[in-house]
Design a protein around this motif. Structure first.
Motif, PDB file in Angstrom:
ATOM      1  N   GLN A  49       0.833  -1.215   0.000  1.00  9.80           N
ATOM      2  CA  GLN A  49       0.000   0.000   0.000  1.00  9.80           C
ATOM      3  C   GLN A  49       0.863   1.259   0.000  1.00  9.80           C
ATOM      4  N   GLN A  50       1.943   1.221   0.764  1.00  8.72           N
ATOM      5  CA  GLN A  50       2.824   2.399   0.789  1.00  8.72           C
ATOM      6  C   GLN A  50       3.520   2.595  -0.553  1.00  8.72           C
TER       7      GLN A  50
ATOM      8  N   ALA B 203       1.140   4.064  -2.854  1.00 12.58           N
ATOM      9  CA  ALA B 203       0.881   5.477  -2.545  1.00 12.58           C
ATOM     10  C   ALA B 203       1.994   6.377  -3.088  1.00 12.58           C
TER      11      ALA B 203
ATOM     12  N   SER C 238      -0.512  15.746  -1.814  1.00 10.64           N
ATOM     13  CA  SER C 238       0.096  14.783  -0.888  1.00 10.64           C
ATOM     14  C   SER C 238       0.177  15.391   0.505  1.00 10.64           C
TER      15      SER C 238
ATOM     16  N   ARG D 188      -3.166  15.002   2.227  1.00 12.46           N
ATOM     17  CA  ARG D 188      -3.396  13.659   2.781  1.00 12.46           C
ATOM     18  C   ARG D 188      -2.540  13.429   4.025  1.00 12.46           C
TER      19      ARG D 188
ATOM     20  N   ALA E 139      -3.915  12.872   7.892  1.00 15.90           N
ATOM     21  CA  ALA E 139      -3.556  11.674   8.674  1.00 15.90           C
ATOM     22  C   ALA E 139      -3.032  12.092  10.055  1.00 15.90           C
TER      23      ALA E 139
ATOM     24  N   GLU F  93       3.190  10.776   1.276  1.00 13.63           N
ATOM     25  CA  GLU F  93       2.190   9.727   1.038  1.00 13.63           C
ATOM     26  C   GLU F  93       2.522   8.470   1.838  1.00 13.63           C
TER      27      GLU F  93
ATOM     28  N   VAL G 242       0.151   6.707   4.929  1.00 11.22           N
ATOM     29  CA  VAL G 242      -0.311   5.314   4.984  1.00 11.22           C
ATOM     30  C   VAL G 242       0.301   4.604   6.204  1.00 11.22           C
TER      31      VAL G 242
ATOM     32  N   GLN H 100      -1.289   4.839   9.613  1.00 14.34           N
ATOM     33  CA  GLN H 100      -2.478   4.000   9.819  1.00 14.34           C
ATOM     34  C   GLN H 100      -2.093   2.541  10.021  1.00 14.34           C
ATOM     35  N   GLU H 101      -1.186   2.044   9.182  1.00 12.33           N
ATOM     36  CA  GLU H 101      -0.813   0.618   9.278  1.00 12.33           C
ATOM     37  C   GLU H 101      -0.181   0.270  10.618  1.00 12.33           C
TER      38      GLU H 101
END
Ligand code: F0G
Length: 451
Positions: A62-63, A66, A79, A82, A86, A302, A306, A309-310
């Motif tokens: 996912q990263q 991104a 970017s 986002r 986050a 970006e 991500v 969150q992960e």
């Protein structure tokens, strides 16, 4: 999830990076070339690299995906939008200032808040935090709780701040304390967590004295997981809820995203104070870049968005904290003393206790770190008299675990190397320093083995 004994790596591997095996004569040669300083090794001379958990993690699919979305516009990059969202969603703080890594956030914040005679208390300052405060003429005070000094205590929250000591400092230095810091987890004493209860108590003291509270949040997710495991009133909470509560007590945050941002570079400063944010942004433009990229590429922003969150996924955190516990358990079976309980990001070997035949001026922790490399190609870092000189409290070797990089068999191998080194520990001789620079000598000092 069902209860299995084996806590597996909660990922499968899509891209691999080969390891290069060296012979013992190649390692011997490398040690002589570098003056027995492991910082001087080339990465392909190292088999398992436990030098640091900073910027050394593996990114997820996912990263990597991104990264392609990275908007490299000089200003107004999507970017950044986002990234800021986050960070705001996690911390609840309004102003988000990206920086190239944690110490840049520290430098900018302290340049605007610390001056000659300022006092900044922390549970324990990380080296760069201390150095940046001192660089601006301030005094960096460490106020760890009493259990923190006993490496063998199993106390669950040895990262806590000593509340009584904080009260006394704020009383004594009234008007000279720009902020109080809490480092979660407390890296310098072994990656030990701070409890929610301690954080609330620190907040109360800060409120009474009208002083802002900042978090050094490099390892906030690991700290959140320890709170869930060890503080009964949070045992049913999600890591995200615990993290949000942690941040809710803070007026500001500095963060190295190279740790719990699951990124290879990056960081941020986040604050609520409009006026402080404006001053820090102005300085950012001078030294890092425009406030919508702060020295990072759009794609880095970006990856961090991500990663933040992960890093809070329970399966990830369970595996993460289990890894250091697993290695510490192995050490215990081998009767190799470590700092207890193991931290989230590292296991610290107690070289002073393991090599009692070496005195401090023979650098036992350096000797142990060199031996782990000589025997098995494992790179660790000395955290003792080489790093801290006279101020060293213990002679430790840190085995820091990069995130999502090594599997259980790699860790089993490290255990085997530790066993082999421990078996012939009385044959390990000490070192003398033959060259040292003026500052931060551990990075470039050269050593000679004692006969
Ligand atoms: N705060 C803490 C608690 C850290 O552990 C570090 C870095 C920093 C701030 C500085 O962040 O490296 O991004 O500038 N710790 C690394 C380590 C270097 O190996 O423990 P940075």
């Amino acid at each position: 999830m069902e209860d299995w004994n084996t806590i597996i790596e909660p990922f499968r591997i899509k891209a691999v990076e080969p390891l290069r095996f060296t012979t013992s004569s190649e390692r011997e040669e490398a040690l002589r070339r570098t003056g027995f300083n492991l910082f001087g090794l080339r990465s392909d001379e190292v088999l398992i690299d436990l030098l640091t958990d900073s910027g050394t993690g593996a990114m997820s699919a996912q990263q990597w995906a991104a990264l392609m979305r990275g908007d490299e516009s000089y200003s107004g990059s999507s970017s950044y939008e986002r990234f800021a969202k986050a960070v705001q969603g996690l911390t609840g703080l309004e102003h988000v200032i990206p920086v190239h890594q944690g110490r840049a956030a520290e430098r900018i914040l302290f340049a605007e808040t610390v001056s000659s005679g300022s006092v900044v208390p922390n549970n324990t300052h990380f080296d760069t935090t201390r150095a940046n405060i001192e660089h601006d003429g301030g005094i960096a005070l460490d106020l760890p709780c009493p259990e923190a000094t006993d490496t063998q205590s199993e106390a669950p929250f040895k990262g806590n701040m000593d509340i009584g000591a904080l009260e006394a400092v704020l009383e004594e230095h009234k008007g000279r304390v720009p902020m109080v810091f809490l480092t979660v987890t407390n890296n310098s004493i072994g990656g030990q967590p701070v409890s929610m209860r301690n954080l609330r108590a620190v907040r109360k003291v800060c409120d009474r004295h009208g002083v802002p509270l900042f978090l050094d949040a490099a390892r906030f997710a690991e700290n959140s997981w320890f709170i869930i495991q060890r503080e009964p009133e949070h045992s049913e909470s999600s890591p995200l809820d615990v993290a949000r509560e942690l941040f809710s007590y803070a007026d500001g945050v500095t963060m190295s995203a190279k740790k719990d941002g699951l990124a290879n570079i990056g960081g941020f400063l986040a604050v609520n104070d409009d006026e402080l944010a404006a001053r820090c942004s102005a300085l950012l433009i001078l030294t890092e870049g425009f406030p919508t990229y702060g020295g990072l590429a759009g794609r880095d922003l970006e990856a961090i968005a991500v990663g933040l969150q992960e890093v809070l996924e329970p399966d990830y955190l369970r595996y993460r904290v289990r890894t250091s516990e697993y290695l510490a358990d192995r050490c215990r079976e081998l009767n190799v003393p470590t700092v207890r309980p193991p931290g989230g990001h590292a296991v610290y070997l107690d070289a002073g206790a393991l090599l009692p035949h070496l005195s401090r001026n023979q650098f036992p922790a350096q000797a142990l770190a060199v031996e782990l490399y000589r025997v098995g190609g494992v790179r660790s870092v000395e955290v003792g008299s080489v790093m801290f000189g006279e101020a060293a409290q213990h002679e430790l070797v840190r085995l820091a675990l990069p995130r999502r990089v090594y599997t259980q068999s790699h860790i089993d191998y490290v255990g085997e190397v530790i066993a082999s080194v421990s078996e012939q520990r009385f044959a390990i001789s000490g070192f003398q320093i033959v060259h040292e620079p003026k500052y931060l000598r551990h990075f470039t000092a050269r050593f000679a083995p004692e006969a």
